[in-house]
Design an enzyme around this catalytic site. Structure first.
Site, PDB file in Angstrom:
ATOM      1  N   SER A  41     -27.598  17.758 -70.842  1.00  0.00           N
ATOM      2  CA  SER A  41     -27.542  16.420 -70.247  1.00  0.00           C
ATOM      3  C   SER A  41     -26.302  16.247 -69.382  1.00  0.00           C
ATOM      4  O   SER A  41     -26.188  15.268 -68.642  1.00  0.00           O
ATOM      5  CB  SER A  41     -27.601  15.341 -71.337  1.00  0.00           C
ATOM      6  OG  SER A  41     -26.493  15.443 -72.193  1.00  0.00           O
ATOM      7  N   HIS A  42     -25.349  17.180 -69.480  1.00  0.00           N
ATOM      8  CA  HIS A  42     -24.118  17.056 -68.694  1.00  0.00           C
ATOM      9  C   HIS A  42     -23.732  18.343 -67.976  1.00  0.00           C
ATOM     10  O   HIS A  42     -22.586  18.535 -67.610  1.00  0.00           O
ATOM     11  CB  HIS A  42     -22.990  16.506 -69.574  1.00  0.00           C
ATOM     12  CG  HIS A  42     -23.234  15.073 -69.943  1.00  0.00           C
ATOM     13  ND1 HIS A  42     -24.063  14.723 -70.984  1.00  0.00           N
ATOM     14  CD2 HIS A  42     -22.844  13.913 -69.367  1.00  0.00           C
ATOM     15  CE1 HIS A  42     -24.136  13.403 -71.053  1.00  0.00           C
ATOM     16  NE2 HIS A  42     -23.417  12.886 -70.085  1.00  0.00           N
TER      17      HIS A  42
ATOM     18  N   ASP B 141     -29.989  12.046 -71.680  1.00  0.00           N
ATOM     19  CA  ASP B 141     -31.176  12.571 -72.366  1.00  0.00           C
ATOM     20  C   ASP B 141     -32.397  11.685 -72.129  1.00  0.00           C
ATOM     21  O   ASP B 141     -33.528  12.179 -72.131  1.00  0.00           O
ATOM     22  CB  ASP B 141     -30.893  12.739 -73.867  1.00  0.00           C
ATOM     23  CG  ASP B 141     -30.067  13.991 -74.144  1.00  0.00           C
ATOM     24  OD1 ASP B 141     -30.280  14.999 -73.448  1.00  0.00           O
ATOM     25  OD2 ASP B 141     -29.209  13.941 -75.033  1.00  0.00           O
TER      26      ASP B 141
HETATM   27  P1  NDP Z   1     -26.005  15.156 -79.878  1.00  0.00           P
HETATM   28  O1  NDP Z   1     -26.672  14.108 -80.678  1.00  0.00           O
HETATM   29  O2  NDP Z   1     -26.812  16.189 -79.237  1.00  0.00           O
HETATM   30  O3  NDP Z   1     -24.911  15.897 -80.756  1.00  0.00           O
HETATM   31  C1  NDP Z   1     -23.886  15.178 -81.359  1.00  0.00           C
HETATM   32  C2  NDP Z   1     -23.014  16.086 -82.196  1.00  0.00           C
HETATM   33  O4  NDP Z   1     -23.712  16.430 -83.386  1.00  0.00           O
HETATM   34  C3  NDP Z   1     -22.644  17.399 -81.515  1.00  0.00           C
HETATM   35  O5  NDP Z   1     -21.322  17.711 -81.826  1.00  0.00           O
HETATM   36  C4  NDP Z   1     -23.645  18.383 -82.114  1.00  0.00           C
HETATM   37  O6  NDP Z   1     -23.151  19.730 -82.158  1.00  0.00           O
HETATM   38  C5  NDP Z   1     -23.783  17.841 -83.516  1.00  0.00           C
HETATM   39  N1  NDP Z   1     -25.070  18.151 -84.109  1.00  0.00           N
HETATM   40  C6  NDP Z   1     -26.291  18.002 -83.550  1.00  0.00           C
HETATM   41  N2  NDP Z   1     -27.254  18.353 -84.422  1.00  0.00           N
HETATM   42  C7  NDP Z   1     -26.623  18.748 -85.557  1.00  0.00           C
HETATM   43  C8  NDP Z   1     -27.066  19.240 -86.809  1.00  0.00           C
HETATM   44  N3  NDP Z   1     -28.346  19.384 -87.084  1.00  0.00           N
HETATM   45  N4  NDP Z   1     -26.133  19.552 -87.734  1.00  0.00           N
HETATM   46  C9  NDP Z   1     -24.809  19.399 -87.472  1.00  0.00           C
HETATM   47  N5  NDP Z   1     -24.336  18.953 -86.292  1.00  0.00           N
HETATM   48  C10 NDP Z   1     -25.235  18.621 -85.352  1.00  0.00           C
HETATM   49  O7  NDP Z   1     -25.073  14.443 -78.743  1.00  0.00           O
HETATM   50  P2  NDP Z   1     -25.334  13.100 -77.968  1.00  0.00           P
HETATM   51  O8  NDP Z   1     -26.744  13.109 -77.492  1.00  0.00           O
HETATM   52  O9  NDP Z   1     -24.896  11.950 -78.773  1.00  0.00           O
HETATM   53  O10 NDP Z   1     -24.352  13.280 -76.715  1.00  0.00           O
HETATM   54  C11 NDP Z   1     -24.631  14.265 -75.747  1.00  0.00           C
HETATM   55  C12 NDP Z   1     -23.514  14.386 -74.776  1.00  0.00           C
HETATM   56  O11 NDP Z   1     -23.481  13.247 -73.904  1.00  0.00           O
HETATM   57  C13 NDP Z   1     -22.110  14.467 -75.368  1.00  0.00           C
HETATM   58  O12 NDP Z   1     -21.479  15.612 -74.840  1.00  0.00           O
HETATM   59  C14 NDP Z   1     -21.396  13.207 -74.891  1.00  0.00           C
HETATM   60  O13 NDP Z   1     -20.023  13.339 -74.665  1.00  0.00           O
HETATM   61  C15 NDP Z   1     -22.135  12.953 -73.601  1.00  0.00           C
HETATM   62  N6  NDP Z   1     -21.989  11.571 -73.178  1.00  0.00           N
HETATM   63  C16 NDP Z   1     -21.097  11.278 -72.187  1.00  0.00           C
HETATM   64  C17 NDP Z   1     -20.886   9.968 -71.805  1.00  0.00           C
HETATM   65  C18 NDP Z   1     -19.880   9.618 -70.791  1.00  0.00           C
HETATM   66  O14 NDP Z   1     -19.693   8.433 -70.516  1.00  0.00           O
HETATM   67  N7  NDP Z   1     -19.174  10.559 -70.180  1.00  0.00           N
HETATM   68  C19 NDP Z   1     -21.647   8.875 -72.408  1.00  0.00           C
HETATM   69  C20 NDP Z   1     -22.531   9.300 -73.473  1.00  0.00           C
HETATM   70  C21 NDP Z   1     -22.705  10.611 -73.820  1.00  0.00           C
HETATM   71  P3  NDP Z   1     -23.581  20.791 -80.988  1.00  0.00           P
HETATM   72  O15 NDP Z   1     -22.794  20.382 -79.795  1.00  0.00           O
HETATM   73  O16 NDP Z   1     -23.214  22.125 -81.531  1.00  0.00           O
HETATM   74  O17 NDP Z   1     -25.056  20.624 -80.791  1.00  0.00           O
HETATM   75  O1  PYC Z   2     -25.348  10.385 -70.911  1.00  0.00           O
HETATM   76  O2  PYC Z   2     -24.919   8.344 -71.546  1.00  0.00           O
HETATM   77  C1  PYC Z   2     -24.713   9.300 -70.818  1.00  0.00           C
HETATM   78  C2  PYC Z   2     -23.654   9.213 -69.796  1.00  0.00           C
HETATM   79  C3  PYC Z   2     -23.080   8.095 -69.296  1.00  0.00           C
HETATM   80  C4  PYC Z   2     -22.143   8.511 -68.377  1.00  0.00           C
HETATM   81  C5  PYC Z   2     -22.167   9.866 -68.340  1.00  0.00           C
HETATM   82  N1  PYC Z   2     -23.082  10.271 -69.228  1.00  0.00           N
END
Ligand code: NDP
Ligand code: PYC
Length: 341
Positions: free
Chosen positions: A50-51, A191
């Site tokens: 997603s990033h 996502d």
């Molecule tokens: P996920 O729900 O995919 O994962 C969240 C965390 O949980 C990760 O550290 C992941 O490890 C871990 N994890 C996932 N599944 C398991 C499991 N079964 N057992 C143990 N640990 C687990 O992430 P999100 O969808 O919440 O976020 C995705 C990305 O989006 C992030 O990198 C976040 O920083 C980014 N984002 C950025 C934003 C921005 O403003 N810049 C805003 C919102 C999100 P692993 O990485 O190893 O899968």
């Molecule tokens: O995936 O939610 C997101 C997000 C917001 C800004 C960058 N990524």
């Protein structure tokens, strides 16, 4: 840029160089281009799709719109023994963090704890790259960033919070750092976009439509609807905390405070970021990395086979050995972007 086309592989360094060429060609300075390229290529390498390169069109349309300054030079301010502030100059947050990295590391080692408060910044990326390097140096780090108003606070009816991720990294004795990175919304906005593109439904409980009714249709969430916090009132409280730490404490915008409508194509949230760095060796946590290892082992014995970060490290090892996975059409398009305006 997610494509159902055949997949291919590209060496990590070649991908980073390609992305740096694209950023530079589309309006960033060489230094900013390198920082963003490393960030984006690392996400693709680790399977943080997603990033990864999926984000390139959003970066480029934002640069073209004039919403972000791709050549901004961050201004680092040494405010107190444990407090570094950075005005990112309406540029990206990662170069601002890079500019403050040495100072905050020195301060954390001297005081036991220090923080970097970044304001006037844009963050469009995964958050783990902002903390993992500190843990590789034996430090504990936490990062908070707010984004754009697309999450309804618990019990509310209109979007107010951003997807507001929190990331955490801790050193482990004899292993890669223990790192988690999670949006405080039920799903990351990226996502939802990927699900819409691939014609997939969202899991229940993630989003609402424009009338505030629950929906599993990603298009309804994206077109006038909103996301929900993860875990009801608990995730909502964490999201609120991220707004306060990343915006109120840094001097950045809350997720609801900026208006990018005069900049068609703008996608990057103009907010703030807080990174807290702790030196565990300064206190009772002298053998912190061993204690982390003990906890990880116990979690394994308790039945948690997979720790946060494990999936990324596995994908990283495979990508470094065999090349980073990318769609063939995507790669061809990136090559065009590196030579076109
Ligand atoms: P996920 O729900 O995919 O994962 C969240 C965390 O949980 C990760 O550290 C992941 O490890 C871990 N994890 C996932 N599944 C398991 C499991 N079964 N057992 C143990 N640990 C687990 O992430 P999100 O969808 O919440 O976020 C995705 C990305 O989006 C992030 O990198 C976040 O920083 C980014 N984002 C950025 C934003 C921005 O403003 N810049 C805003 C919102 C999100 P692993 O990485 O190893 O899968
Ligand atoms: O995936 O939610 C997101 C997000 C917001 C800004 C960058 N990524």
């Amino acid at each position: 840029m997610t494509s159902p086309s055949a997949l291919t592989r590209i060496p990590y360094n070649a991908l980073e160089d390609l992305l740096a060429a694209i950023f530079e060609r589309h309006g960033t300075s060489p230094g900013v281009a390198r920082v963003l390229a490393r960030n984006c290529a690392s996400a693709q390498r680790d399977g943080a799709m997603s990033h990864g390169v999926f984000r390139i069109p959003g970066y480029l349309s934002t640069l073209k719109s004039g919403w972000v300054n791709g050549t901004a030079v961050p201004a680092v301010e040494d405010l107190a023994p444990g407090f570094v502030a950075v005005d990112a100059g309406n540029g990206f947050a990662q170069p601002a963090l890079e500019a403050a990295r040495d100072l905050v590391t020195r301060k954390a080692r001297a005081n036991g704890i220090a923080m970097v408060a970044i304001r006037n910044s844009h963050h469009f990326a995964a958050l783990w790259p902002d903390v993992e390097p500190f843990a590789q140096e034996g430090l504990v780090a936490l990062a908070f960033v707010n984004s754009m108003a697309c999450v309804v606070p618990h019990g509310g009816s209109k979007p107010l919070f951003g997807t507001n991720p929190i990331s955490f990294a801790a050193p482990r004795a004899g292993a890669d750092p223990l790192v988690f990175d999670l949006a405080t919304s039920a799903m990351a906005h990226g996502d939802v976009q990927i699900a819409a593109r691939q014609g997939e439904s969202l899991p229940e409980g993630c989003g609402v439509d424009a009338d505030g009714k629950p929906t599993c249709d990603p298009a309804e969430v994206l077109n006038g609807g909103a996301l929900l916090p993860f875990g009801g009132h608990k995730g909502s409280a964490l999201s609120m905390m991220v707004e306060l730490l990343a915006a109120a404490l840094t001097g950045g915008n809350f997720s609801f405070e900026f208006d990018w409508s005069p900049y068609p194509g703008a996608k990057t949230p103009w907010t703030g970021e807080l990174v807290i760095v702790i030196d565990p060796s300064r206190g009772a946590g002298r053998d912190f990395a061993k204690r982390t290892e003990t906890l990880v082992q116990e979690m394994g014995w308790a039945g948690q086979a997979r720790q946060p970060g494990d999936r990324r490290y596995q994908q990283r090892a495979e990508a470094l050995a065999q090349g980073v996975v990318i769609g063939e059409e995507e790669l061809a398009h990136l090559r065009e972007l590196a030579s076109d305006r």
